[in-house]
Write an enzyme that holds these catalytic residues in place. Structure first.
Site, short mmCIF file in Angstrom:
data_model
loop_
_atom_site.label_atom_id
_atom_site.label_comp_id
_atom_site.label_asym_id
_atom_site.label_seq_id
_atom_site.Cartn_x
_atom_site.Cartn_y
_atom_site.Cartn_z
N LYS A 139 1.02 5.59 -0.03
CA LYS A 139 0.27 6.80 0.26
C LYS A 139 0.30 7.70 -0.97
O LYS A 139 1.35 7.87 -1.60
CB LYS A 139 0.91 7.52 1.45
CG LYS A 139 0.86 6.72 2.74
CD LYS A 139 -0.55 6.63 3.29
CE LYS A 139 -0.56 6.04 4.70
NZ LYS A 139 -1.92 5.97 5.24
N ASP A 167 -11.78 4.11 5.42
CA ASP A 167 -11.03 4.00 6.68
C ASP A 167 -11.62 5.05 7.63
O ASP A 167 -12.54 4.77 8.41
CB ASP A 167 -9.53 4.21 6.37
CG ASP A 167 -8.63 4.32 7.59
OD1 ASP A 167 -9.13 4.29 8.73
OD2 ASP A 167 -7.39 4.44 7.43
N LYS A 181 0.86 -1.18 0.00
CA LYS A 181 0.00 0.00 0.00
C LYS A 181 0.89 1.22 0.00
O LYS A 181 1.85 1.29 0.77
CB LYS A 181 -0.89 -0.03 1.25
CG LYS A 181 -1.50 1.30 1.67
CD LYS A 181 -2.53 1.10 2.76
CE LYS A 181 -2.51 2.22 3.78
NZ LYS A 181 -3.49 1.98 4.86
O1 OSB Z 1 -4.53 5.70 7.00
O2 OSB Z 1 -4.06 3.67 7.31
C1 OSB Z 1 -3.84 4.86 7.55
C2 OSB Z 1 -0.75 5.21 9.77
C3 OSB Z 1 -1.15 6.22 10.61
C4 OSB Z 1 -2.39 6.79 10.42
C5 OSB Z 1 -3.23 6.35 9.39
C6 OSB Z 1 -2.83 5.31 8.56
C7 OSB Z 1 -1.55 4.75 8.74
C8 OSB Z 1 -0.98 3.72 7.89
C9 OSB Z 1 0.09 2.83 8.47
O3 OSB Z 1 -1.27 3.59 6.73
C10 OSB Z 1 -0.44 1.52 8.90
C11 OSB Z 1 0.57 0.71 9.68
O4 OSB Z 1 1.49 0.18 9.08
O5 OSB Z 1 0.46 0.63 10.93
MG MG Z 2 -5.91 4.66 5.82
#
Ligand code: OSB
Ligand code: MG
Length: 370
Positions: free
Chosen positions: A163, A238, A161
């Site tokens: 960002k 989410d 995944k």
């Molecule tokens: O949006 O999933 C998210 C981390 C901090 C806040 C939001 C998110 C995330 C991650 C990391 O995507 C997920 C992880 O590896 O713990």
């Molecule tokens: Mg997320």
């Protein structure tokens, strides 16, 4: 059972490397570890707040306040046979879900130990290993991203995944497709787009992403329905889903096809399971999201992901993904074929390293019933 002592610890740990999203940069993880006692049993939970209220509204400060002034007094005055009863006692308190989940998680650990079961079994899990994915923060340039993804694939991770945000989406994603072919790939926007970006998001359709996570506003399910009608990539929500009821409405409106479940975001295992069951009934797959957890929160996530409708690899990676040294023993590891083994010992299934926990604790307060 009844809790007779609760210890809150604010901990601060430097991440191996900063984690960058569309909403900010996390250098040092500051969160709360909850230690709950009931007679001979000690359970641990994690309050998965970030250092600023940029993902949801909670912080260490707000969670500490809500725990100390409201949730801990309720916990001390509630007798329970199952943790769901404690969750019901917390439910008049609005939101503050990460605070609730931290305490409820510690109680699930106690409940599992008292029943001689691993946490996964105690919540009704059915898997003995969970598929592991990794979430990769924004990288300074495409070359660095491709190299980073390559390194994680070598470690065995089953899905990647990345960002994204407006201006950092199509180019890096196409570069990953060019470099790695049909690897299981998805993108998380953390609410950085609006309906004005429909065309840009439609450009991603031919990349066959597994899904795009939370493209629009953190509290929206209406615009997401319009967007899902206009693009082929499945939308996964989410931030917008805080309860099973939210999921019922979002799936009913067609705002998403997949849901990311985070124990903290929804306020504990009880609600997470309700949400899981609802999605299962509606035929929508779910996966376990992450909040850069320490080993304690990570152990809870592993247990959650053993429920039957967690059919997609989640953001549950090895301890070494984020930590030089995790506060549990053994650390969470990922096998060469991308799985995490579910522990079989009662409770969390990992030993909490009290020595390391003490080293990273910056504030500690113990509570007992009056
Ligand atoms: O949006 O999933 C998210 C981390 C901090 C806040 C939001 C998110 C995330 C991650 C990391 O995507 C997920 C992880 O590896 O713990
Ligand atoms: Mg997320």
């Amino acid at each position: 059972m009844q809790l007779d002592r609760i210890v809150l610890r604010e901990v601060a740990v430097l991440l191996k490397e900063p984690f960058k999203t569309s909403f900010g940069l996390e250098h040092t993880r500051r969160f709360i570890i909850v230690e709950a006692h009931a007679g001979e049993y000690v359970g641990y939970g994690e309050v998965t707040v970030l250092s600023a209220p940029l993902y949801n509204e909670e912080t260490v400060g707000t969670a500490w306040h809500v725990l100390q002034s409201f949730l801990i007094p309720i916990a001390f005055s509630t007798e329970w046979e199952t943790p769901e009863q404690l969750a019901a006692a917390f439910s008049p308190i609005r939101r503050n879900n990460m605070a609730k989940a931290g305490l409820e998680g510690a109680v699930w650990d106690i409940y599992a130990q008292a029943n001689g079961m691993p946490l996964a079994k105690a919540i009704g899990g059915v898997r003995d290993r969970v598929p592991s994915g990794v979430s990769i923060g924004m990288q300074p340039d495409v070359d660095t991203l491709v190299r980073t993804v390559g390194a994680f694939l070598e470690q065995g991770y089953q899905r990647i995944k990345v960002k994204i945000k407006p201006g950092w989406d199509e180019l890096p994603l196409r570069a990953l497709r060019a470099a790695f072919g049909d690897l299981p790939l998805m993108a998380d926007a953390n609410s950085s787009y609006t309906l004005r970006d429909i065309e840009a998001l439609r450009q991603l359709d031919d990349l066959y992403l597994m899904m795009i996570e939370q493209p629009l506003a953190h509290d929206d399910i209406i615009d997401h329905a319009q967007l899902q009608g206009a693009i082929e990539t499945p939308i996964c929500l989410d931030e917008s889903i805080l309860t099973a009821e939210d999921a019922r409405k979002a799936l009913g409106l067609g705002s998403c096809r997949i849901i990311n479940i985070k124990v903290g975001r929804v306020g504990g295992f009880t609600e997470a399971r309700r949400l899981h069951d609802l999605c299962k009934d509606k035929g929508a797959p779910v996966w376990c999201g992450g909040m850069l957890e320490s080993g304690i929160g990570r152990a809870h996530n592993i247990a959650l992901a053993t429920l039957p409708n967690f059919t997609l690899p989640g953001d549950i990676s090895a301890s070494s993904r984020y930590w030089e040294q995790d506060i549990i023993e053994p650390e969470v590891t990922v096998s060469a074929d991308g799985y995490i083994q579910v522990p079989t010992r009662p409770g969390l299934g990992f030993e909490v390293r009290r020595d390391l926990l003490d080293q990273v604790t910056v504030r500690l307060e113990a509570f007992e019933p009056d």
